[in-house]
Motif scaffolding. Structure first.
Motif, mmCIF file in Angstrom:
data_model
loop_
_atom_site.group_PDB
_atom_site.id
_atom_site.type_symbol
_atom_site.label_atom_id
_atom_site.label_comp_id
_atom_site.label_asym_id
_atom_site.label_seq_id
_atom_site.Cartn_x
_atom_site.Cartn_y
_atom_site.Cartn_z
ATOM 1 N N LEU A 157 3.334 -26.151 20.126
ATOM 2 C CA LEU A 157 4.468 -25.485 19.466
ATOM 3 C C LEU A 157 4.297 -25.450 17.951
ATOM 4 O O LEU A 157 4.573 -24.421 17.308
ATOM 5 C CB LEU A 157 5.778 -26.200 19.830
ATOM 6 C CG LEU A 157 6.296 -26.003 21.250
ATOM 7 C CD1 LEU A 157 7.515 -26.893 21.496
ATOM 8 C CD2 LEU A 157 6.646 -24.545 21.516
ATOM 9 N N SER A 158 3.836 -26.549 17.377
ATOM 10 C CA SER A 158 3.650 -26.577 15.926
ATOM 11 C C SER A 158 2.347 -25.903 15.522
ATOM 12 O O SER A 158 2.269 -25.240 14.477
ATOM 13 C CB SER A 158 3.689 -28.020 15.405
ATOM 14 O OG SER A 158 2.736 -28.828 16.072
ATOM 15 N N GLY A 159 1.306 -26.039 16.364
ATOM 16 C CA GLY A 159 0.029 -25.422 16.044
ATOM 17 C C GLY A 159 0.075 -23.909 16.052
ATOM 18 O O GLY A 159 -0.726 -23.254 15.375
ATOM 19 N N TYR A 160 1.010 -23.341 16.794
ATOM 20 C CA TYR A 160 1.170 -21.889 16.829
ATOM 21 C C TYR A 160 2.392 -21.427 16.029
ATOM 22 O O TYR A 160 2.805 -20.262 16.119
ATOM 23 C CB TYR A 160 1.265 -21.393 18.270
ATOM 24 C CG TYR A 160 -0.097 -21.335 18.938
ATOM 25 C CD1 TYR A 160 -0.891 -20.196 18.845
ATOM 26 C CD2 TYR A 160 -0.602 -22.424 19.621
ATOM 27 C CE1 TYR A 160 -2.146 -20.141 19.437
ATOM 28 C CE2 TYR A 160 -1.862 -22.395 20.217
ATOM 29 C CZ TYR A 160 -2.623 -21.249 20.116
ATOM 30 O OH TYR A 160 -3.881 -21.207 20.692
ATOM 31 N N GLY A 161 2.975 -22.337 15.269
ATOM 32 C CA GLY A 161 4.037 -21.969 14.349
ATOM 33 C C GLY A 161 5.387 -21.700 14.978
ATOM 34 O O GLY A 161 6.270 -21.135 14.329
ATOM 35 N N VAL A 162 5.582 -22.101 16.234
ATOM 36 C CA VAL A 162 6.880 -21.899 16.885
ATOM 37 C C VAL A 162 7.919 -22.829 16.270
ATOM 38 O O VAL A 162 9.068 -22.432 16.029
ATOM 39 C CB VAL A 162 6.770 -22.134 18.401
ATOM 40 C CG1 VAL A 162 8.134 -21.966 19.073
ATOM 41 C CG2 VAL A 162 5.753 -21.174 19.004
ATOM 42 N N LEU A 163 7.531 -24.070 16.034
ATOM 43 C CA LEU A 163 8.380 -25.062 15.375
ATOM 44 C C LEU A 163 7.556 -25.778 14.320
ATOM 45 O O LEU A 163 6.317 -25.783 14.376
ATOM 46 C CB LEU A 163 8.905 -26.097 16.383
ATOM 47 C CG LEU A 163 9.877 -25.628 17.461
ATOM 48 C CD1 LEU A 163 10.141 -26.771 18.451
ATOM 49 C CD2 LEU A 163 11.193 -25.152 16.851
ATOM 50 N N SER A 164 8.239 -26.396 13.382
ATOM 51 C CA SER A 164 7.515 -27.261 12.446
ATOM 52 C C SER A 164 6.994 -28.477 13.203
ATOM 53 O O SER A 164 7.471 -28.802 14.297
ATOM 54 C CB SER A 164 8.438 -27.709 11.315
ATOM 55 O OG SER A 164 9.429 -28.601 11.809
#
Length: 238
Positions: A157-164
């Protein structure tokens, strides 16, 4: 193995050995690497310290020992039979998981979710008589996979920019805790399942102490406390 040993018992043993050997046939895995993602982060708060992954050694050895013991001593036992199919599916996926994790984190996240679901089903189907060889190795495996599913999802999620990275860590740690407590309530007397999750949460705490990430540390500590208290209270009721 005797001639009367069912095919499923042999298949589980073969799959377990293949699963345990898979790290030696691929590049070692101790967490995702920043360059695997479009959003390059130097640190993921949801990912445990590297030493936490050493639990795989215990899981591999115990699963193999359990598969051998079950094949020799409980090849026709109905409780063993009920748990072998979902365990076989989980182990079969696990044999290819490190390869997927090193090449395609999204695919690996889907795979580990399925691995965790089937491992939990296997644990819940296990009987109560052969705790050391049937229930506990699978419970330890299922517990670690429960935590690893949350970790992998948080990283993706963070690696693809969905969440911080921080939001993903707090969200997925909360999800892992809720899922773990729900599963624990279905098998409250089994300590191996929460132990694996507590180990993972301890690794998360260790990874976040140097950066002083107190929200993640506090949530992980609360998870450890909740799982421990839940187990102790259930033990007292018996």
């Amino acid at each position: 193995m005797t001639r009367n040993t069912p095919f499923l018992a042999i298949a589980v043993l073969v799959a377990t050995v293949a699963f345990a050997l898979s790290p030696f046939l691929t590049r070692d895995f101790a967490g995702y690497r920043p360059e695997q993602f479009p959003v390059v982060l130097e640190f993921w708060p949801v990912q445990p310290a590297g030493w936490a992954f050493s639990i795989w050694g215990v899981i591999y050895i115990w699963l193999i020992a359990g598969a051998v013991w079950g094949g020799l001593n409980a090849s026709h036992d109905p409780h063993w039979r009920k748990m072998r199919t979902p365990l076989l599916i989980s182990l079969g996926l696990g044999t290819f998981w490190i390869t997927a994790a090193n090449a395609a984190p999204v695919l690996a996240t889907v795979m580990i979710f399925a691995m965790a679901v089937f491992a939990i089903v296997a644990m819940l189907r296990a009987g109560y008589e052969d705790r050391v060889w049937q229930v506990r190795p699978v419970a330890l495996y299922a517990g670690w996979l429960t935590a690893a599913t949350g970790v992998g999802t948080g990283v993706v999620l963070s690696g693809y920019g969905v969440l911080s990275a921080q939001a993903a860590a707090l969200t997925m740690l909360a999800v892992v805790l809720l899922a773990a407590l729900a599963v624990q309530s279905c098998r409250p007397s089994e300590w191996a399942y929460p132990t694996a999750i507590i180990w993972a949460l301890s690794g998360v705490i260790a990874a976040n102490v140097p950066t002083g990430n107190w929200p993640v540390i506090a949530l992980s500590a609360a998870g450890i406390a909740a799982l421990t208290v839940g187990f102790v209270l259930q033990r007292r009721k018996r």
